[in-house]
Design an enzyme around this catalytic site. Structure first.
Site, PDB file in Angstrom:
ATOM      1  N   HIS A 219       6.949   4.197   2.760  1.00  0.00           N
ATOM      2  CA  HIS A 219       6.730   3.352   1.710  1.00  0.00           C
ATOM      3  C   HIS A 219       5.333   3.633   0.851  1.00  0.00           C
ATOM      4  O   HIS A 219       4.847   4.973   1.385  1.00  0.00           O
ATOM      5  CB  HIS A 219       6.157   1.922   2.898  1.00  0.00           C
ATOM      6  CG  HIS A 219       7.298   1.052   3.162  1.00  0.00           C
ATOM      7  ND1 HIS A 219       7.963   1.251   4.284  1.00  0.00           N
ATOM      8  CD2 HIS A 219       7.865   0.092   2.644  1.00  0.00           C
ATOM      9  CE1 HIS A 219       8.707   0.327   4.464  1.00  0.00           C
ATOM     10  NE2 HIS A 219       8.860  -0.540   3.282  1.00  0.00           N
TER      11      HIS A 219
ATOM     12  N   LYS B  73       0.831   0.323   1.709  1.00  0.00           N
ATOM     13  CA  LYS B  73       1.251  -0.830   2.563  1.00  0.00           C
ATOM     14  C   LYS B  73       0.284  -0.703   4.134  1.00  0.00           C
ATOM     15  O   LYS B  73      -0.134   0.411   4.442  1.00  0.00           O
ATOM     16  CB  LYS B  73       2.640  -0.236   3.345  1.00  0.00           C
ATOM     17  CG  LYS B  73       3.320  -1.373   4.283  1.00  0.00           C
ATOM     18  CD  LYS B  73       4.677  -0.814   4.382  1.00  0.00           C
ATOM     19  CE  LYS B  73       5.449  -1.846   5.409  1.00  0.00           C
ATOM     20  NZ  LYS B  73       5.244  -3.392   4.881  1.00  0.00           N
TER      21      LYS B  73
END
Length: 245
Positions: A138, A142
């Site tokens: 990600h 995040k």
């Protein structure tokens, strides 16, 4: 339908865009500036709202749910990293008689991926020479790791491959035990989300990959979930939406 957005980061903005396309009115937008400690969520601010959609931060979820429930409104939760508080949230929903729908991933493609993984894991269970692991990638912003989606994939594997008993997600400096399922995480750049499951044996490897190209799929899923939840009471997941459509 009228909605309120709790959290106005990248996902909140994408949901607002998709809502506009679908002729859904965003009546309220709550941010850290106007909703610290859920102070902005009141009966007055939600008077014209049918369903709230929360993409905030894990530490704010319980207080947001409590505030929304106190107003008698239902809520869709896309925030992850709070599932250790699920029992507490379920109690609030039951006491206040509202509707709540949560999912680690609102993408239709990922929910199909869940189903395919369930079938694959059930088959792999019969062949003990296959090992299995999960990797997720990600963007660097995040805040939770592993992702809620990776943990959900892990639970599917634990439920269907009997030789795997537990998930381990920290960095390993030792040999992994045969009954452990290793989940690894990478945070880099602007990656929306890549989840892969690998079944590996001495003779071959089988790799399943889901790649999110943008946030539009997540936003559409969250809007669809809100439309589905309107008028319902109880706790639901995206699986309930998918299987009923």
């Amino acid at each position: 339908m009228n909605i309120a957005l709790i959290g106005y980061g990248k996902m909140g903005k994408e949901i607002e865009r998709v809502a506009h396309e679908r002729k859904i009115t965003v009546k309220q937008i709550f941010t850290i500036e106007n909703n610290l400690g859920a102070i902005g969520i009141t009966r007055k601010s939600l008077s014209d709202v049918d369903v709230c959609i929360d993409f905030s931060v894990p530490t704010a979820v319980v207080e947001n749910v409590q505030a929304v429930a106190d107003c008698g409104k239902s809520i869709v939760i896309g925030t992850t990293g709070w599932y250790d508080k699920l029992k507490e949230v379920e109690k609030i929903v039951k006491e206040k008689k509202i509707g709540l729908l949560y999912s680690p991933n609102f993408s239709l493609g990922m929910n199909i991926f869940y189903h395919v993984l369930t079938v694959a894991s059930h088959l792999i269970d019969k062949y003990d020479f296959y090992d299995v692991a999960i990797n997720e990638i990600h963007h660097k912003g995040k805040v939770d790791s592993p992702s809620g989606t990776a943990l959900a994939l892990g639970q599917i594997i634990l439920q269907n491959i009997r030789r795997k008993k537990s998930v381990i997600s920290e960095t390993l400096h030792k040999e992994i035990k045969p009954d452990q399922l290793h989940i690894t995480s990478t945070r880099v750049g602007h990656v929306v989300g890549v989840h892969s499951v690998i079944f590996d044996s001495e003779g071959d490897s089988i790799e399943m990959i889901h790649t999110a190209k943008n946030r539009a799929g997540f936003a559409l899923g969250a809007i669809t979930a809100a439309e589905w939840l309107k008028g319902k009471k109880g706790v639901y997941t995206m699986k309930d939406v998918i299987t009923s459509l």
